[in-house]
Design a protein around this motif. Structure first.
Motif, PDB file in Angstrom:
ATOM      1  N   LYS A  59     -29.357  83.915  50.460  1.00  0.00           N
ATOM      2  CA  LYS A  59     -29.669  84.939  49.453  1.00  0.00           C
ATOM      3  C   LYS A  59     -29.461  86.326  50.054  1.00  0.00           C
ATOM      4  O   LYS A  59     -28.901  87.218  49.393  1.00  0.00           O
ATOM      5  CB  LYS A  59     -31.111  84.777  48.970  1.00  0.00           C
ATOM      6  CG  LYS A  59     -31.527  85.828  47.952  1.00  0.00           C
ATOM      7  CD  LYS A  59     -32.897  85.544  47.348  1.00  0.00           C
ATOM      8  CE  LYS A  59     -32.820  84.439  46.312  1.00  0.00           C
ATOM      9  NZ  LYS A  59     -34.048  84.379  45.471  1.00  0.00           N
ATOM     10  N   PHE A  60     -29.876  86.519  51.305  1.00  0.00           N
ATOM     11  CA  PHE A  60     -29.732  87.820  51.954  1.00  0.00           C
ATOM     12  C   PHE A  60     -28.268  88.256  52.040  1.00  0.00           C
ATOM     13  O   PHE A  60     -27.944  89.423  51.819  1.00  0.00           O
ATOM     14  CB  PHE A  60     -30.314  87.774  53.374  1.00  0.00           C
ATOM     15  CG  PHE A  60     -31.810  87.614  53.437  1.00  0.00           C
ATOM     16  CD1 PHE A  60     -32.642  88.116  52.454  1.00  0.00           C
ATOM     17  CD2 PHE A  60     -32.402  86.966  54.529  1.00  0.00           C
ATOM     18  CE1 PHE A  60     -34.019  87.977  52.523  1.00  0.00           C
ATOM     19  CE2 PHE A  60     -33.782  86.828  54.616  1.00  0.00           C
ATOM     20  CZ  PHE A  60     -34.590  87.325  53.614  1.00  0.00           C
ATOM     21  N   PHE A 132     -25.684  80.346  41.690  1.00  0.00           N
ATOM     22  CA  PHE A 132     -25.760  81.768  41.367  1.00  0.00           C
ATOM     23  C   PHE A 132     -25.096  82.030  40.023  1.00  0.00           C
ATOM     24  O   PHE A 132     -24.297  81.224  39.532  1.00  0.00           O
ATOM     25  CB  PHE A 132     -25.095  82.618  42.459  1.00  0.00           C
ATOM     26  CG  PHE A 132     -23.707  82.164  42.825  1.00  0.00           C
ATOM     27  CD1 PHE A 132     -22.606  82.563  42.089  1.00  0.00           C
ATOM     28  CD2 PHE A 132     -23.509  81.349  43.921  1.00  0.00           C
ATOM     29  CE1 PHE A 132     -21.333  82.149  42.421  1.00  0.00           C
ATOM     30  CE2 PHE A 132     -22.229  80.918  44.276  1.00  0.00           C
ATOM     31  CZ  PHE A 132     -21.139  81.315  43.517  1.00  0.00           C
ATOM     32  N   ASP A 133     -25.425  83.174  39.449  1.00  0.00           N
ATOM     33  CA  ASP A 133     -24.890  83.582  38.147  1.00  0.00           C
ATOM     34  C   ASP A 133     -24.347  84.996  38.278  1.00  0.00           C
ATOM     35  O   ASP A 133     -25.109  85.945  38.487  1.00  0.00           O
ATOM     36  CB  ASP A 133     -25.989  83.522  37.086  1.00  0.00           C
ATOM     37  CG  ASP A 133     -25.518  84.027  35.724  1.00  0.00           C
ATOM     38  OD1 ASP A 133     -24.290  84.103  35.522  1.00  0.00           O
ATOM     39  OD2 ASP A 133     -26.378  84.339  34.889  1.00  0.00           O
ATOM     40  N   LEU A 134     -23.032  85.146  38.174  1.00  0.00           N
ATOM     41  CA  LEU A 134     -22.405  86.454  38.344  1.00  0.00           C
ATOM     42  C   LEU A 134     -22.092  87.145  37.024  1.00  0.00           C
ATOM     43  O   LEU A 134     -21.634  88.290  37.008  1.00  0.00           O
ATOM     44  CB  LEU A 134     -21.101  86.303  39.142  1.00  0.00           C
ATOM     45  CG  LEU A 134     -21.218  85.689  40.531  1.00  0.00           C
ATOM     46  CD1 LEU A 134     -19.859  85.670  41.215  1.00  0.00           C
ATOM     47  CD2 LEU A 134     -22.232  86.439  41.378  1.00  0.00           C
ATOM     48  N   GLU A 135     -22.361  86.473  35.915  1.00  0.00           N
ATOM     49  CA  GLU A 135     -22.005  87.020  34.607  1.00  0.00           C
ATOM     50  C   GLU A 135     -22.820  88.276  34.289  1.00  0.00           C
ATOM     51  O   GLU A 135     -24.047  88.301  34.417  1.00  0.00           O
ATOM     52  CB  GLU A 135     -22.226  85.976  33.511  1.00  0.00           C
ATOM     53  CG  GLU A 135     -21.734  86.404  32.143  1.00  0.00           C
ATOM     54  CD  GLU A 135     -21.875  85.311  31.105  1.00  0.00           C
ATOM     55  OE1 GLU A 135     -21.698  85.608  29.916  1.00  0.00           O
ATOM     56  OE2 GLU A 135     -22.175  84.160  31.479  1.00  0.00           O
ATOM     57  N   ILE A 178     -35.693  96.730  53.447  1.00  0.00           N
ATOM     58  CA  ILE A 178     -34.475  96.540  52.657  1.00  0.00           C
ATOM     59  C   ILE A 178     -34.656  95.466  51.599  1.00  0.00           C
ATOM     60  O   ILE A 178     -34.345  95.671  50.419  1.00  0.00           O
ATOM     61  CB  ILE A 178     -33.290  96.174  53.584  1.00  0.00           C
ATOM     62  CG1 ILE A 178     -32.934  97.347  54.495  1.00  0.00           C
ATOM     63  CG2 ILE A 178     -32.069  95.736  52.754  1.00  0.00           C
ATOM     64  CD1 ILE A 178     -31.955  96.999  55.608  1.00  0.00           C
ATOM     65  N   PHE A 179     -35.175  94.304  52.011  1.00  0.00           N
ATOM     66  CA  PHE A 179     -35.171  93.137  51.124  1.00  0.00           C
ATOM     67  C   PHE A 179     -36.459  92.931  50.324  1.00  0.00           C
ATOM     68  O   PHE A 179     -36.440  92.267  49.288  1.00  0.00           O
ATOM     69  CB  PHE A 179     -34.872  91.874  51.934  1.00  0.00           C
ATOM     70  CG  PHE A 179     -33.474  91.822  52.480  1.00  0.00           C
ATOM     71  CD1 PHE A 179     -32.396  91.593  51.635  1.00  0.00           C
ATOM     72  CD2 PHE A 179     -33.228  92.032  53.818  1.00  0.00           C
ATOM     73  CE1 PHE A 179     -31.102  91.550  52.124  1.00  0.00           C
ATOM     74  CE2 PHE A 179     -31.937  91.995  54.325  1.00  0.00           C
ATOM     75  CZ  PHE A 179     -30.863  91.753  53.473  1.00  0.00           C
ATOM     76  N   LEU A 191     -30.264  89.920  44.056  1.00  0.00           N
ATOM     77  CA  LEU A 191     -30.942  88.800  44.703  1.00  0.00           C
ATOM     78  C   LEU A 191     -31.517  87.820  43.685  1.00  0.00           C
ATOM     79  O   LEU A 191     -31.602  86.614  43.945  1.00  0.00           O
ATOM     80  CB  LEU A 191     -32.046  89.316  45.626  1.00  0.00           C
ATOM     81  CG  LEU A 191     -31.585  90.117  46.851  1.00  0.00           C
ATOM     82  CD1 LEU A 191     -32.778  90.669  47.611  1.00  0.00           C
ATOM     83  CD2 LEU A 191     -30.724  89.266  47.774  1.00  0.00           C
ATOM     84  N   SER A 192     -31.909  88.339  42.515  1.00  0.00           N
ATOM     85  CA  SER A 192     -32.484  87.471  41.491  1.00  0.00           C
ATOM     86  C   SER A 192     -31.435  86.555  40.863  1.00  0.00           C
ATOM     87  O   SER A 192     -31.782  85.590  40.176  1.00  0.00           O
ATOM     88  CB  SER A 192     -33.157  88.314  40.396  1.00  0.00           C
ATOM     89  OG  SER A 192     -32.188  89.024  39.637  1.00  0.00           O
TER      90      SER A 192
END
Length: 341
Positions: A59-60, A132-135, A178-179, A191-192
């Motif tokens: 995730k990072f 993951f979802d990039l939309e 940062i995170f 990250l979500s």
């Protein structure tokens, strides 16, 4: 019903796909990944931060991969070109699938698992992995430049061997900012978008496999090799199932019951065969005298017998197995990948 559940990278393949993606797409990506991987180890294994799960490294690093132009299509293409399957993995898994269902539980990204399962002939319905979802992502050039600069900063950090050293703690403090403390306004949104299958999710995946198959923990053979397998290996062992650390690092060896050091996957086929016939006890008996003649007498096909070191892990010998296995791990997968948590 007996079931076979295994990690992907380590037992089935020699890759560390996320590490390799970073090395290929991000300048100084190797250094970036190593810093964040050790941060992951610290949070889970040393600080034991509440609610944190091992495997969050994926995730990072994900926002940085996006900032340097990664897409799902590029990930799939890269995975297909670089996929390195363990010798005899296809044959061994085919043999195991002949006697029990096979499930893969992996922290790796979904495109990598799609590439692998296409070759293995295993349905993605039998796979748990990081998705993951990039939309609809709103990602400006200014955002990308900021992330690229941040990647350079993180890659420059020199983490001491002692993760609790004062210099290391200052690095962890910066990464916390940062995170976890809103260091960048858009980072939380990115990250979500990614759901990692880390240590806790792997343990939950085992429970889901049990639910799907109507099995019990006693009927599970789980194979893992790293810190993300810690909880699944522990739960299976405590539940009476068979937990196997395959070419593993210290994190997996500390909770598994059987150690297996091998150059190919046939020793796991042997264990699965014995587990199917006589449960965990049959495997433990064989592990105490893992030699060709006794295994042949148990009905193991001769073509499955290959070089391997197999034994039962105890408090008294775990240090020995850590030394042996981590050395073996680096030889099989390479030093750069073998050193990762």
């Amino acid at each position: 019903m007996k079931v076979f559940v295994t990690d992907c990278e380590g037992p089935i393949t020699k890759n560390d796909n996320a590490f390799e993606l970073c090395c290929h797409f991000i300048p100084k990506g190797e250094e970036l990944f190593r810093v964040l991987s050790r941060y992951d180890d610290y949070l889970y294994y040393v600080e034991k931060r509440q609610g944190y799960q091992a495997g969050t490294t994926l995730k990072f690093v994900f926002p940085f991969l996006l900032a340097f132009g990664i897409t799902e299509e590029k990930m799939l293409d890269f995975s297909l070109r670089t996929l390195t399957i363990m010798p005899k993995a296809i044959e061994a898994l085919r043999s195991i699938r002949g006697v029990m269902p096979v499930f893969i539980v992996s922290t790796s990204y979904a495109p990598y698992l799609k590439a692998l399962c296409g070759i293995l002939g295993i349905s993605m319905e039998q796979v748990f992995c990081t998705s993951f979802d990039l939309e609809g992502i709103e990602f400006t050039e200014r955002d990308k430049r900021a992330l690229r600069e941040l990647a350079r900063e993180i890659a420059s950090f020199e983490v001491p061997q002692d993760l609790t050293h004062e210099r290391a703690l200052k690095i962890w403090e910066r990464l916390d900012a940062i995170f976890f403390k809103g260091g960048l306004r858009y980072l939380e949104g990115l990250l979500s978008r990614i759901e990692t299958v880390g240590a806790k999710e792997k343990a939950r995946a085992v429970k889901e496999v049990i639910k799907r198959t109507g099995s019990s923990l006693q009927e599970v053979m789980y194979v893992g090799d790293s810190i993300t397998d810690f909880e699944a290996l522990r739960d299976v062992r405590e539940g009476g199932g068979l937990s196997v650390a395959f070419n593993a690092n210290r994190y997996a060896l500390e909770v598994a019951e059987v150690a297996c050091l091998a150059e190919d996957l046939y020793p796991l086929a042997v264990m699965a065969y014995l587990f199917y016939r006589g449960g965990k006890e049959e495997v433990l008996k064989a592990a105490m005298d893992w030699k060709e003649v006794p295994l042949l007498r148990k009905g193991v096909p001769s073509e499955w017998l290959s070089e391997a070191k197999v034994g039962i892990i105890s408090k008294e010998n775990v240090a020995f197995w850590v030394l042996e296995s981590e050395s073996w791990r680096k030889r099989i997968r390479g030093v750069k990948i073998g050193e990762l948590g």
